[in-house]
Motif scaffolding. Structure first.
Motif, PDB file in Angstrom:
ATOM      1  N   TRP A 189      13.928  14.190 -18.002  1.00 47.03           N
ATOM      2  CA  TRP A 189      13.047  14.890 -18.947  1.00 47.03           C
ATOM      3  C   TRP A 189      13.950  15.603 -19.945  1.00 47.03           C
ATOM      4  CZ3 TRP A 189       7.611  15.194 -19.448  1.00 47.03           C
ATOM      5  CH2 TRP A 189       6.932  14.319 -18.618  1.00 47.03           C
ATOM      6  N   THR A 190      14.058  16.939 -19.821  1.00 49.15           N
ATOM      7  CA  THR A 190      14.944  17.608 -20.780  1.00 49.15           C
ATOM      8  C   THR A 190      16.254  18.046 -20.125  1.00 49.15           C
ATOM      9  OG1 THR A 190      14.053  19.856 -20.460  1.00 49.15           O
ATOM     10  CG2 THR A 190      12.908  18.442 -22.062  1.00 49.15           C
ATOM     11  N   GLY A 191      16.393  17.777 -18.826  1.00 49.52           N
ATOM     12  CA  GLY A 191      17.658  18.066 -18.162  1.00 49.52           C
ATOM     13  C   GLY A 191      17.760  19.467 -17.580  1.00 49.52           C
ATOM     14  N   ALA A 195      26.767  13.219 -14.707  1.00 46.55           N
ATOM     15  CA  ALA A 195      26.723  11.779 -14.415  1.00 46.55           C
ATOM     16  C   ALA A 195      25.623  11.447 -13.402  1.00 46.55           C
ATOM     17  CB  ALA A 195      28.080  11.307 -13.908  1.00 46.55           C
ATOM     18  N   ALA A 196      25.050  12.471 -12.780  1.00 45.81           N
ATOM     19  CA  ALA A 196      23.957  12.241 -11.815  1.00 45.81           C
ATOM     20  C   ALA A 196      22.591  12.425 -12.467  1.00 45.81           C
ATOM     21  CB  ALA A 196      24.105  13.198 -10.638  1.00 45.81           C
ATOM     22  N   ARG A 197      22.566  12.754 -13.788  1.00 49.88           N
ATOM     23  CA  ARG A 197      21.269  12.993 -14.413  1.00 49.88           C
ATOM     24  C   ARG A 197      20.425  11.717 -14.378  1.00 49.88           C
ATOM     25  NH1 ARG A 197      24.799  11.638 -18.125  1.00 49.88           N
ATOM     26  NH2 ARG A 197      24.185  10.554 -20.040  1.00 49.88           N
ATOM     27  N   PRO A 200      14.959   5.842  -9.215  1.00 48.77           N
ATOM     28  CA  PRO A 200      13.605   5.816  -8.635  1.00 48.77           C
ATOM     29  C   PRO A 200      13.517   4.949  -7.389  1.00 48.77           C
ATOM     30  CG  PRO A 200      13.711   4.456 -10.610  1.00 48.77           C
ATOM     31  CD  PRO A 200      15.087   4.980 -10.390  1.00 48.77           C
ATOM     32  N   THR A 201      14.416   5.216  -6.462  1.00 48.43           N
ATOM     33  CA  THR A 201      14.462   4.482  -5.194  1.00 48.43           C
ATOM     34  C   THR A 201      14.777   5.472  -4.073  1.00 48.43           C
ATOM     35  OG1 THR A 201      16.818   4.138  -5.548  1.00 48.43           O
ATOM     36  CG2 THR A 201      15.380   2.331  -6.170  1.00 48.43           C
ATOM     37  N   LEU A 202      14.489   5.056  -2.834  1.00 45.68           N
ATOM     38  CA  LEU A 202      14.863   5.883  -1.687  1.00 45.68           C
ATOM     39  C   LEU A 202      16.374   6.100  -1.774  1.00 45.68           C
ATOM     40  CD1 LEU A 202      12.892   3.999   1.119  1.00 45.68           C
ATOM     41  CD2 LEU A 202      12.149   5.984  -0.208  1.00 45.68           C
TER      42      LEU A 202
HETATM   43  C1  FAD Z   1      11.837   9.412  -7.044  1.00 46.31           C
HETATM   44  C2  FAD Z   1      11.294  10.556  -7.889  1.00 46.31           C
HETATM   45  C3  FAD Z   1       9.907  10.652  -8.097  1.00 46.31           C
HETATM   46  C4  FAD Z   1       9.384  11.704  -8.862  1.00 46.31           C
HETATM   47  N1  FAD Z   1       8.022  11.846  -9.014  1.00 46.31           N
HETATM   48  C5  FAD Z   1       7.525  12.910  -9.678  1.00 46.31           C
HETATM   49  C6  FAD Z   1       6.104  13.122  -9.795  1.00 46.31           C
HETATM   50  O1  FAD Z   1       5.306  12.309  -9.334  1.00 46.31           O
HETATM   51  N2  FAD Z   1       5.669  14.261 -10.421  1.00 46.31           N
HETATM   52  C7  FAD Z   1       6.527  15.177 -10.968  1.00 46.31           C
HETATM   53  O2  FAD Z   1       6.086  16.185 -11.524  1.00 46.31           O
HETATM   54  N3  FAD Z   1       7.867  15.000 -10.877  1.00 46.31           N
HETATM   55  C8  FAD Z   1       8.381  13.897 -10.263  1.00 46.31           C
HETATM   56  N4  FAD Z   1       9.735  13.731 -10.167  1.00 46.31           N
HETATM   57  C9  FAD Z   1      10.623  14.689 -10.861  1.00 46.31           C
HETATM   58  C10 FAD Z   1      10.824  14.342 -12.341  1.00 46.31           C
HETATM   59  O3  FAD Z   1      10.751  12.942 -12.561  1.00 46.31           O
HETATM   60  C11 FAD Z   1      12.203  14.828 -12.861  1.00 46.31           C
HETATM   61  O4  FAD Z   1      13.203  14.369 -11.983  1.00 46.31           O
HETATM   62  C12 FAD Z   1      12.319  16.322 -12.914  1.00 46.31           C
HETATM   63  O5  FAD Z   1      11.335  16.835 -13.778  1.00 46.31           O
HETATM   64  C13 FAD Z   1      13.705  16.754 -13.396  1.00 46.31           C
HETATM   65  O6  FAD Z   1      13.947  16.286 -14.692  1.00 46.31           O
HETATM   66  P1  FAD Z   1      15.299  16.729 -15.419  1.00 46.31           P
HETATM   67  O7  FAD Z   1      15.365  16.102 -16.772  1.00 46.31           O
HETATM   68  O8  FAD Z   1      15.416  18.221 -15.340  1.00 46.31           O
HETATM   69  O9  FAD Z   1      16.368  16.051 -14.429  1.00 46.31           O
HETATM   70  P2  FAD Z   1      17.862  15.557 -14.690  1.00 46.31           P
HETATM   71  O10 FAD Z   1      18.653  16.658 -15.315  1.00 46.31           O
HETATM   72  O11 FAD Z   1      17.858  14.207 -15.313  1.00 46.31           O
HETATM   73  O12 FAD Z   1      18.392  15.432 -13.167  1.00 46.31           O
HETATM   74  C14 FAD Z   1      17.767  14.573 -12.254  1.00 46.31           C
HETATM   75  C15 FAD Z   1      18.269  14.946 -10.859  1.00 46.31           C
HETATM   76  O13 FAD Z   1      17.516  14.186  -9.904  1.00 46.31           O
HETATM   77  C16 FAD Z   1      18.363  13.789  -8.844  1.00 46.31           C
HETATM   78  N5  FAD Z   1      17.839  12.509  -8.353  1.00 46.31           N
HETATM   79  C17 FAD Z   1      17.734  11.370  -9.065  1.00 46.31           C
HETATM   80  N6  FAD Z   1      17.172  10.408  -8.300  1.00 46.31           N
HETATM   81  C18 FAD Z   1      16.945  10.953  -7.084  1.00 46.31           C
HETATM   82  C19 FAD Z   1      16.414  10.457  -5.863  1.00 46.31           C
HETATM   83  N7  FAD Z   1      15.964   9.192  -5.732  1.00 46.31           N
HETATM   84  N8  FAD Z   1      16.340  11.286  -4.804  1.00 46.31           N
HETATM   85  C20 FAD Z   1      16.762  12.573  -4.908  1.00 46.31           C
HETATM   86  N9  FAD Z   1      17.280  13.108  -6.044  1.00 46.31           N
HETATM   87  C21 FAD Z   1      17.367  12.298  -7.110  1.00 46.31           C
HETATM   88  C22 FAD Z   1      19.758  13.638  -9.448  1.00 46.31           C
HETATM   89  O14 FAD Z   1      20.726  14.027  -8.506  1.00 46.31           O
HETATM   90  C23 FAD Z   1      19.736  14.617 -10.642  1.00 46.31           C
HETATM   91  O15 FAD Z   1      20.427  15.785 -10.316  1.00 46.31           O
HETATM   92  C24 FAD Z   1      10.273  12.672  -9.423  1.00 46.31           C
HETATM   93  C25 FAD Z   1      11.652  12.563  -9.199  1.00 46.31           C
HETATM   94  C26 FAD Z   1      12.169  11.519  -8.435  1.00 46.31           C
HETATM   95  C27 FAD Z   1      13.672  11.430  -8.198  1.00 46.31           C
END
Ligand code: FAD
Length: 399
Positions: free
Chosen positions: A94-96, A140-142, A146-148
Protein backbone atom coordinates in the motif's frame (compact mmCIF):
# COMPACT_ATOMS: atom_id res chain seq x y z
CA UNK A 1 10.55 -12.14 29.95
CA UNK A 2 11.95 -15.50 31.09
CA UNK A 3 15.33 -16.40 29.72
CA UNK A 4 15.71 -19.90 28.33
CA UNK A 5 19.01 -21.51 27.51
CA UNK A 6 19.83 -22.31 23.90
CA UNK A 7 20.90 -25.87 24.66
CA UNK A 8 17.50 -26.66 26.17
CA UNK A 9 15.79 -26.09 22.81
CA UNK A 10 18.55 -27.56 20.68
CA UNK A 11 17.65 -31.08 21.74
CA UNK A 12 14.40 -30.97 19.76
CA UNK A 13 14.70 -31.63 16.04
CA UNK A 14 12.98 -29.58 13.36
CA UNK A 15 11.00 -31.49 10.73
CA UNK A 16 12.60 -32.10 7.35
CA UNK A 17 11.21 -30.01 4.47
CA UNK A 18 8.25 -31.73 2.83
CA UNK A 19 7.52 -34.08 5.76
CA UNK A 20 4.00 -34.35 7.15
CA UNK A 21 3.27 -31.70 9.77
CA UNK A 22 1.54 -32.23 13.12
CA UNK A 23 -1.48 -30.17 11.96
CA UNK A 24 -1.61 -32.40 8.84
CA UNK A 25 -3.57 -30.83 5.96
CA UNK A 26 -4.52 -27.89 8.20
CA UNK A 27 -0.89 -26.79 8.47
CA UNK A 28 -0.50 -23.13 7.45
CA UNK A 29 3.28 -23.52 7.01
CA UNK A 30 3.96 -20.82 9.61
CA UNK A 31 7.49 -22.21 10.01
CA UNK A 32 7.40 -23.22 13.70
CA UNK A 33 7.93 -26.90 12.84
CA UNK A 34 11.05 -25.98 10.83
CA UNK A 35 12.72 -25.13 14.14
CA UNK A 36 13.46 -26.80 17.44
CA UNK A 37 10.40 -24.98 18.82
CA UNK A 38 8.44 -27.80 17.18
CA UNK A 39 8.50 -29.39 20.63
CA UNK A 40 5.77 -26.90 21.63
CA UNK A 41 3.62 -27.35 18.51
CA UNK A 42 0.74 -29.22 20.16
CA UNK A 43 0.30 -26.25 22.51
CA UNK A 44 1.17 -23.53 20.04
CA UNK A 45 -0.29 -24.39 16.64
CA UNK A 46 -3.37 -22.31 15.83
CA UNK A 47 -4.94 -25.29 14.06
CA UNK A 48 -4.30 -27.85 16.80
CA UNK A 49 -5.02 -25.79 19.89
CA UNK A 50 -7.07 -22.61 19.49
CA UNK A 51 -6.73 -20.42 22.60
CA UNK A 52 -7.50 -16.83 21.69
CA UNK A 53 -8.79 -15.72 25.08
CA UNK A 54 -5.68 -16.87 26.93
CA UNK A 55 -3.31 -15.38 24.36
CA UNK A 56 -5.23 -12.08 24.14
CA UNK A 57 -4.93 -11.71 27.89
CA UNK A 58 -1.22 -12.57 27.75
CA UNK A 59 -0.63 -10.06 24.91
CA UNK A 60 -2.91 -7.17 25.84
CA UNK A 61 -3.68 -7.63 29.54
CA UNK A 62 -7.31 -8.63 28.83
CA UNK A 63 -9.37 -10.53 26.28
CA UNK A 64 -11.81 -8.82 23.92
CA UNK A 65 -15.08 -7.46 25.26
CA UNK A 66 -17.67 -9.49 23.34
CA UNK A 67 -20.40 -7.01 24.27
CA UNK A 68 -18.55 -4.16 22.57
CA UNK A 69 -19.60 -4.49 18.87
CA UNK A 70 -16.27 -3.15 17.59
CA UNK A 71 -14.14 -5.42 19.79
CA UNK A 72 -16.32 -8.39 18.83
CA UNK A 73 -15.19 -7.83 15.23
CA UNK A 74 -11.77 -6.20 15.45
CA UNK A 75 -10.38 -7.55 18.74
CA UNK A 76 -8.84 -5.76 21.72
CA UNK A 77 -7.94 -2.20 20.76
CA UNK A 78 -7.08 1.23 22.15
CA UNK A 79 -7.39 3.19 18.93
CA UNK A 80 -8.27 2.76 15.26
CA UNK A 81 -7.63 5.14 12.37
CA UNK A 82 -7.15 5.41 8.62
CA UNK A 83 -3.64 6.46 7.58
CA UNK A 84 -1.31 6.78 4.64
CA UNK A 85 2.31 7.69 4.19
CA UNK A 86 2.90 11.29 3.12
CA UNK A 87 5.63 9.94 0.87
CA UNK A 88 4.62 6.40 -0.07
CA UNK A 89 7.37 3.81 -0.50
CA UNK A 90 7.55 2.78 -4.16
CA UNK A 91 6.80 -0.91 -4.61
CA UNK A 92 5.20 -1.35 -1.17
CA UNK A 93 1.88 -3.20 -0.92
CA UNK A 94 0.00 0.00 0.00
CA UNK A 95 1.90 3.07 1.14
CA UNK A 96 4.58 1.21 3.08
CA UNK A 97 3.54 1.97 6.68
CA UNK A 98 4.71 -1.49 7.78
CA UNK A 99 8.19 -1.10 6.28
CA UNK A 100 8.46 2.45 7.63
CA UNK A 101 7.64 1.45 11.21
CA UNK A 102 10.08 -1.46 11.06
CA UNK A 103 12.89 0.75 9.70
CA UNK A 104 12.21 3.40 12.36
CA UNK A 105 12.35 0.81 15.11
CA UNK A 106 15.69 -0.45 13.89
CA UNK A 107 17.10 3.06 13.41
CA UNK A 108 15.98 4.14 16.90
CA UNK A 109 17.62 1.07 18.45
CA UNK A 110 14.34 -0.33 19.78
CA UNK A 111 15.16 -3.64 18.14
CA UNK A 112 18.26 -5.44 16.87
CA UNK A 113 16.49 -7.49 14.22
CA UNK A 114 13.20 -7.70 12.31
CA UNK A 115 11.60 -10.96 11.19
CA UNK A 116 10.06 -10.28 7.78
CA UNK A 117 9.82 -11.99 4.42
CA UNK A 118 11.68 -11.25 1.22
CA UNK A 119 11.25 -13.23 -2.01
CA UNK A 120 13.72 -15.57 -3.70
CA UNK A 121 15.81 -14.33 -6.64
CA UNK A 122 14.07 -16.68 -9.03
CA UNK A 123 10.44 -15.98 -8.08
CA UNK A 124 8.92 -12.70 -6.87
CA UNK A 125 6.13 -14.55 -5.03
CA UNK A 126 8.22 -17.29 -3.40
CA UNK A 127 8.60 -16.29 0.26
CA UNK A 128 12.06 -16.17 1.87
CA UNK A 129 11.84 -15.28 5.57
CA UNK A 130 14.81 -13.44 7.09
CA UNK A 131 15.92 -11.59 10.18
CA UNK A 132 16.63 -8.14 8.75
CA UNK A 133 19.46 -6.24 10.47
CA UNK A 134 19.54 -3.20 8.15
CA UNK A 135 16.91 -0.80 6.70
CA UNK A 136 17.82 -2.06 3.20
CA UNK A 137 16.94 -5.62 4.17
CA UNK A 138 13.58 -4.47 5.57
CA UNK A 139 12.85 -2.49 2.41
CA UNK A 140 13.65 -5.55 0.31
CA UNK A 141 10.85 -7.37 2.18
CA UNK A 142 8.19 -4.82 1.23
CA UNK A 143 5.07 -5.93 -0.70
CA UNK A 144 2.94 -9.01 0.04
CA UNK A 145 4.12 -12.45 -0.87
CA UNK A 146 0.52 -13.68 -1.27
CA UNK A 147 1.35 -17.25 -0.31
CA UNK A 148 1.70 -19.26 2.89
CA UNK A 149 5.04 -18.16 4.28
CA UNK A 150 7.17 -19.91 6.93
CA UNK A 151 8.10 -16.67 8.72
CA UNK A 152 8.79 -18.47 12.00
CA UNK A 153 11.37 -20.75 10.37
CA UNK A 154 14.04 -18.17 11.25
CA UNK A 155 13.29 -18.23 15.00
CA UNK A 156 16.39 -20.33 15.77
CA UNK A 157 18.49 -17.50 14.34
CA UNK A 158 17.48 -15.31 17.29
CA UNK A 159 19.44 -17.61 19.59
CA UNK A 160 22.35 -17.98 17.19
CA UNK A 161 22.69 -14.24 16.70
CA UNK A 162 22.20 -13.58 20.42
CA UNK A 163 19.38 -11.07 19.78
CA UNK A 164 17.47 -9.75 22.78
CA UNK A 165 15.11 -7.21 21.18
CA UNK A 166 13.16 -8.30 18.14
CA UNK A 167 10.27 -7.13 15.94
CA UNK A 168 8.21 -9.80 14.20
CA UNK A 169 6.04 -8.90 11.20
CA UNK A 170 3.47 -11.53 10.33
CA UNK A 171 -0.06 -12.73 9.65
CA UNK A 172 -2.46 -14.21 12.23
CA UNK A 173 -1.49 -17.90 12.19
CA UNK A 174 2.21 -17.05 12.49
CA UNK A 175 1.53 -14.64 15.34
CA UNK A 176 -0.66 -17.10 17.26
CA UNK A 177 2.14 -19.68 17.29
CA UNK A 178 4.69 -16.97 18.12
CA UNK A 179 2.67 -15.71 21.11
CA UNK A 180 2.27 -19.25 22.42
CA UNK A 181 6.05 -19.75 22.57
CA UNK A 182 7.00 -16.11 23.24
CA UNK A 183 8.32 -16.83 26.73
CA UNK A 184 10.60 -19.60 25.43
CA UNK A 185 12.48 -17.21 23.14
CA UNK A 186 14.51 -15.68 25.95
CA UNK A 187 13.99 -12.14 24.65
CA UNK A 188 14.07 -8.94 26.68
CA UNK A 189 11.51 -7.38 24.39
CA UNK A 190 9.28 -8.65 21.60
CA UNK A 191 7.32 -6.29 19.34
CA UNK A 192 4.63 -7.67 17.03
CA UNK A 193 3.49 -5.85 13.91
CA UNK A 194 0.67 -7.71 12.17
CA UNK A 195 -1.35 -7.56 9.00
CA UNK A 196 -4.86 -8.90 8.55
CA UNK A 197 -4.89 -11.96 6.30
CA UNK A 198 -7.45 -14.07 4.49
CA UNK A 199 -7.68 -16.53 1.59
CA UNK A 200 -4.01 -17.37 1.40
CA UNK A 201 -2.70 -20.04 -0.95
CA UNK A 202 0.28 -22.27 -1.59
CA UNK A 203 2.64 -21.14 -4.35
CA UNK A 204 0.94 -23.64 -6.73
CA UNK A 205 -2.49 -22.36 -5.67
CA UNK A 206 -1.38 -18.80 -6.34
CA UNK A 207 -0.45 -19.76 -9.90
CA UNK A 208 -3.92 -21.22 -10.44
CA UNK A 209 -5.50 -18.06 -9.03
CA UNK A 210 -3.42 -15.83 -11.32
CA UNK A 211 -4.04 -18.07 -14.35
CA UNK A 212 -7.82 -18.09 -13.91
CA UNK A 213 -8.29 -14.40 -13.09
CA UNK A 214 -5.74 -12.57 -15.17
CA UNK A 215 -4.85 -11.85 -18.80
CA UNK A 216 -1.08 -11.88 -18.17
CA UNK A 217 -0.31 -13.91 -15.02
CA UNK A 218 3.46 -13.90 -15.55
CA UNK A 219 3.72 -10.09 -15.36
CA UNK A 220 1.67 -9.57 -12.17
CA UNK A 221 3.82 -7.92 -9.49
CA UNK A 222 1.13 -7.11 -6.96
CA UNK A 223 -2.56 -7.69 -6.33
CA UNK A 224 -5.13 -6.85 -3.69
CA UNK A 225 -8.84 -7.49 -3.04
CA UNK A 226 -9.86 -3.82 -2.77
CA UNK A 227 -12.60 -1.97 -0.93
CA UNK A 228 -14.31 -1.23 -4.28
CA UNK A 229 -15.25 -4.93 -4.58
CA UNK A 230 -12.66 -5.55 -7.30
CA UNK A 231 -9.34 -7.37 -7.38
CA UNK A 232 -6.66 -4.94 -8.61
CA UNK A 233 -3.70 -6.53 -10.39
CA UNK A 234 -0.61 -4.43 -11.04
CA UNK A 235 1.67 -5.51 -13.91
CA UNK A 236 5.42 -5.04 -14.46
CA UNK A 237 4.80 -2.17 -16.89
CA UNK A 238 2.80 -0.26 -14.25
CA UNK A 239 -0.61 -0.98 -15.82
CA UNK A 240 -3.53 -2.05 -13.62
CA UNK A 241 -6.18 -4.66 -14.41
CA UNK A 242 -9.34 -4.98 -12.30
CA UNK A 243 -11.69 -7.95 -11.96
CA UNK A 244 -14.95 -7.65 -10.00
CA UNK A 245 -15.23 -10.04 -7.01
CA UNK A 246 -18.52 -11.29 -8.42
CA UNK A 247 -16.83 -12.23 -11.71
CA UNK A 248 -14.21 -14.52 -10.12
CA UNK A 249 -14.53 -18.11 -11.31
CA UNK A 250 -15.68 -19.35 -7.92
CA UNK A 251 -16.31 -22.86 -9.23
CA UNK A 252 -12.63 -23.20 -10.26
CA UNK A 253 -11.24 -21.28 -7.31
CA UNK A 254 -13.15 -23.02 -4.53
CA UNK A 255 -10.33 -25.45 -3.76
CA UNK A 256 -7.51 -23.00 -4.31
CA UNK A 257 -7.42 -21.52 -0.81
CA UNK A 258 -5.36 -23.43 1.76
CA UNK A 259 -7.41 -25.59 4.18
CA UNK A 260 -5.78 -23.63 7.04
CA UNK A 261 -7.18 -20.37 5.63
CA UNK A 262 -10.60 -21.99 5.15
CA UNK A 263 -10.50 -22.83 8.89
CA UNK A 264 -9.09 -19.55 10.17
CA UNK A 265 -10.96 -17.10 12.40
CA UNK A 266 -8.12 -14.66 13.01
CA UNK A 267 -8.63 -12.41 10.02
CA UNK A 268 -7.72 -9.27 12.04
CA UNK A 269 -4.54 -10.58 13.67
CA UNK A 270 -5.90 -10.36 17.22
CA UNK A 271 -2.60 -10.94 18.99
CA UNK A 272 -0.37 -8.34 17.32
CA UNK A 273 0.50 -5.15 19.22
CA UNK A 274 -0.23 -3.08 16.13
CA UNK A 275 -2.12 -4.09 12.98
CA UNK A 276 -1.80 -2.42 9.57
CA UNK A 277 -4.24 -3.46 6.84
CA UNK A 278 -6.67 -1.61 4.59
CA UNK A 279 -10.13 -3.05 4.92
CA UNK A 280 -11.57 -0.63 7.53
CA UNK A 281 -10.29 2.45 5.68
CA UNK A 282 -11.46 4.46 2.65
CA UNK A 283 -10.10 3.41 -0.72
CA UNK A 284 -6.40 4.36 -1.03
CA UNK A 285 -5.89 4.52 2.76
CA UNK A 286 -4.56 1.98 5.21
CA UNK A 287 -6.35 0.85 8.35
CA UNK A 288 -4.51 0.90 11.65
CA UNK A 289 -5.50 -0.86 14.87
CA UNK A 290 -3.47 -0.03 17.97
CA UNK A 291 -4.11 -2.88 20.41
CA UNK A 292 -1.94 -1.94 23.39
CA UNK A 293 0.77 0.43 24.70
CA UNK A 294 3.50 -1.38 22.76
CA UNK A 295 1.58 -0.81 19.53
CA UNK A 296 1.14 2.84 20.48
CA UNK A 297 4.90 3.19 21.00
CA UNK A 298 5.57 1.64 17.58
CA UNK A 299 3.11 3.89 15.72
CA UNK A 300 4.39 6.98 17.52
CA UNK A 301 7.71 6.57 15.70
CA UNK A 302 6.00 7.12 12.33
CA UNK A 303 3.69 9.96 13.34
CA UNK A 304 5.54 12.63 11.34
CA UNK A 305 5.58 10.45 8.22
CA UNK A 306 1.85 9.67 7.99
CA UNK A 307 -1.45 11.48 7.51
CA UNK A 308 -4.38 10.14 9.49
CA UNK A 309 -8.15 10.49 9.58
CA UNK A 310 -10.81 8.94 11.83
CA UNK A 311 -12.40 5.64 10.80
CA UNK A 312 -16.04 5.76 9.66
CA UNK A 313 -18.79 3.27 8.91
CA UNK A 314 -21.49 3.49 6.25
CA UNK A 315 -24.15 1.16 4.82
CA UNK A 316 -25.58 -2.15 5.93
CA UNK A 317 -23.74 -5.33 4.98
CA UNK A 318 -26.16 -7.92 6.31
CA UNK A 319 -28.27 -8.58 3.20
CA UNK A 320 -25.25 -8.74 0.91
CA UNK A 321 -23.54 -11.23 3.24
CA UNK A 322 -26.64 -13.41 3.50
CA UNK A 323 -27.02 -13.50 -0.29
CA UNK A 324 -23.35 -14.29 -0.86
CA UNK A 325 -23.43 -17.39 1.37
CA UNK A 326 -25.39 -19.72 -0.99
CA UNK A 327 -23.83 -18.06 -4.08
CA UNK A 328 -20.32 -18.97 -2.91
CA UNK A 329 -21.43 -22.35 -1.63
CA UNK A 330 -22.86 -23.32 -5.03
CA UNK A 331 -19.90 -21.84 -6.90
CA UNK A 332 -22.10 -19.43 -8.88
CA UNK A 333 -20.13 -17.24 -11.32
CA UNK A 334 -21.85 -14.32 -13.03
CA UNK A 335 -21.18 -13.44 -16.68
CA UNK A 336 -18.55 -10.67 -16.75
CA UNK A 337 -21.00 -7.93 -17.88
CA UNK A 338 -23.33 -8.75 -14.97
CA UNK A 339 -20.40 -8.97 -12.53
CA UNK A 340 -19.12 -5.55 -13.64
CA UNK A 341 -22.58 -4.01 -13.32
CA UNK A 342 -23.05 -5.52 -9.88
CA UNK A 343 -19.59 -4.27 -8.89
CA UNK A 344 -20.49 -0.70 -9.90
CA UNK A 345 -23.83 -0.81 -8.05
CA UNK A 346 -22.42 -2.30 -4.86
CA UNK A 347 -19.51 0.14 -4.89
CA UNK A 348 -22.04 3.01 -4.99
CA UNK A 349 -24.52 1.76 -2.39
CA UNK A 350 -22.58 -0.99 -0.58
CA UNK A 351 -20.87 -1.00 2.82
CA UNK A 352 -17.94 1.38 3.38
CA UNK A 353 -15.21 1.84 6.01
CA UNK A 354 -15.65 -0.38 9.06
CA UNK A 355 -18.89 -1.75 7.59
CA UNK A 356 -16.88 -3.03 4.58
CA UNK A 357 -14.47 -4.70 7.04
CA UNK A 358 -17.48 -6.32 8.79
CA UNK A 359 -18.81 -7.44 5.38
CA UNK A 360 -15.53 -9.15 4.65
CA UNK A 361 -15.25 -10.72 8.11
CA UNK A 362 -18.86 -11.99 8.02
CA UNK A 363 -18.47 -13.46 4.51
CA UNK A 364 -15.28 -15.29 5.44
CA UNK A 365 -16.34 -16.45 8.90
CA UNK A 366 -19.63 -17.93 7.60
CA UNK A 367 -17.79 -19.68 4.76
CA UNK A 368 -15.10 -20.97 7.13
CA UNK A 369 -17.58 -22.09 9.76
CA UNK A 370 -19.36 -24.17 7.11
CA UNK A 371 -16.02 -25.58 5.97
CA UNK A 372 -15.00 -26.67 9.48
CA UNK A 373 -18.48 -28.03 10.20
CA UNK A 374 -18.46 -30.12 7.03
CA UNK A 375 -14.85 -31.29 7.14
CA UNK A 376 -13.76 -31.27 10.78
CA UNK A 377 -16.97 -31.62 12.76
CA UNK A 378 -15.10 -33.01 15.80
CA UNK A 379 -12.96 -29.88 15.96
CA UNK A 380 -15.80 -27.40 15.48
CA UNK A 381 -16.64 -26.65 19.12
CA UNK A 382 -13.10 -26.10 20.38
CA UNK A 383 -11.62 -24.60 17.22
CA UNK A 384 -14.12 -21.81 16.55
CA UNK A 385 -13.65 -19.01 19.10
CA UNK A 386 -16.66 -17.53 20.87
CA UNK A 387 -16.45 -14.20 19.00
CA UNK A 388 -16.66 -16.02 15.65
CA UNK A 389 -19.60 -18.14 16.83
CA UNK A 390 -21.47 -14.94 17.70
CA UNK A 391 -20.69 -13.36 14.33
CA UNK A 392 -21.76 -16.46 12.39
CA UNK A 393 -24.96 -16.81 14.43
CA UNK A 394 -26.34 -13.66 12.74
CA UNK A 395 -26.82 -15.60 9.49
CA UNK A 396 -28.82 -18.52 8.16
CA UNK A 397 -26.41 -21.18 6.87
CA UNK A 398 -27.07 -24.03 4.45
CA UNK A 399 -26.52 -27.61 5.71
C1 FAD B 1 -1.29 -12.84 2.56
C2 FAD B 1 -1.84 -11.49 2.98
C3 FAD B 1 -3.22 -11.25 2.92
C4 FAD B 1 -3.74 -10.01 3.31
N1 FAD B 1 -5.10 -9.80 3.32
C5 FAD B 1 -5.60 -8.64 3.78
C6 FAD B 1 -7.02 -8.41 3.87
O1 FAD B 1 -7.82 -9.26 3.47
N2 FAD B 1 -7.46 -7.23 4.42
C7 FAD B 1 -6.60 -6.26 4.85
O2 FAD B 1 -7.05 -5.21 5.33
N3 FAD B 1 -5.26 -6.44 4.77
C8 FAD B 1 -4.75 -7.59 4.25
N4 FAD B 1 -3.39 -7.77 4.19
C9 FAD B 1 -2.51 -6.65 4.56
C10 FAD B 1 -2.29 -5.66 3.41
O3 FAD B 1 -2.35 -6.30 2.15
C11 FAD B 1 -0.91 -4.95 3.52
O4 FAD B 1 0.09 -5.94 3.68
C12 FAD B 1 -0.80 -4.03 4.70
O5 FAD B 1 -1.78 -3.03 4.59
C13 FAD B 1 0.59 -3.40 4.78
O6 FAD B 1 0.85 -2.62 3.64
P1 FAD B 1 2.20 -1.78 3.59
O7 FAD B 1 2.29 -1.06 2.29
O8 FAD B 1 2.31 -0.97 4.84
O9 FAD B 1 3.27 -2.98 3.63
P2 FAD B 1 4.77 -3.07 3.10
O10 FAD B 1 5.56 -1.92 3.63
O11 FAD B 1 4.78 -3.36 1.64
O12 FAD B 1 5.28 -4.38 3.90
C14 FAD B 1 4.65 -5.62 3.74
C15 FAD B 1 5.14 -6.53 4.86
O13 FAD B 1 4.38 -7.75 4.80
C16 FAD B 1 5.22 -8.84 5.11
N5 FAD B 1 4.70 -9.99 4.36
C17 FAD B 1 4.61 -10.08 3.02
N6 FAD B 1 4.05 -11.26 2.69
C18 FAD B 1 3.80 -11.93 3.84
C19 FAD B 1 3.26 -13.20 4.15
N7 FAD B 1 2.82 -14.05 3.20
N8 FAD B 1 3.17 -13.57 5.44
C20 FAD B 1 3.59 -12.73 6.43
N9 FAD B 1 4.11 -11.50 6.20
C21 FAD B 1 4.22 -11.11 4.92
C22 FAD B 1 6.62 -8.45 4.65
O14 FAD B 1 7.58 -8.98 5.53
C23 FAD B 1 6.60 -6.90 4.74
O15 FAD B 1 7.28 -6.48 5.89
C24 FAD B 1 -2.86 -9.00 3.77
C25 FAD B 1 -1.48 -9.25 3.83
C26 FAD B 1 -0.96 -10.48 3.45
C27 FAD B 1 0.54 -10.73 3.53
Amino acid sequence: MASVSFSKHKKAKALKPGSRRPAKELCSECGLCDTYYIQYVREACAFINQKFEQLETQSHGRDRNLDNPDELYFGVYQNMMAARKIEPIPGAQWTGIISTIAINMLNHGLVEGVICVQNTKEDRFQPMPIIARTPEEILAARVNKPTLSPNLSVLEEIDRLGLKRVLVIGVGCQIQALRAIEKKLGLEKLYVLGTPCVDNVTRAGLQKFLDTTNTSPETVVHYEFMQDFRVHFKHEDGSTETVPFFGLKTNQLKDVFAPSCMSCFDYVNSLADLVVGYMGAPYGWQWIVVRNDIGKEMLELAKDQIQTQPVFSKGDRKQAVQQSIPAYDQGITLPMWAAKLMGVVIDKIGPKGLEYARFSIDSHFTRNYLYVRRNYIKKLKAHVPEFAKRIVAQYKLPD
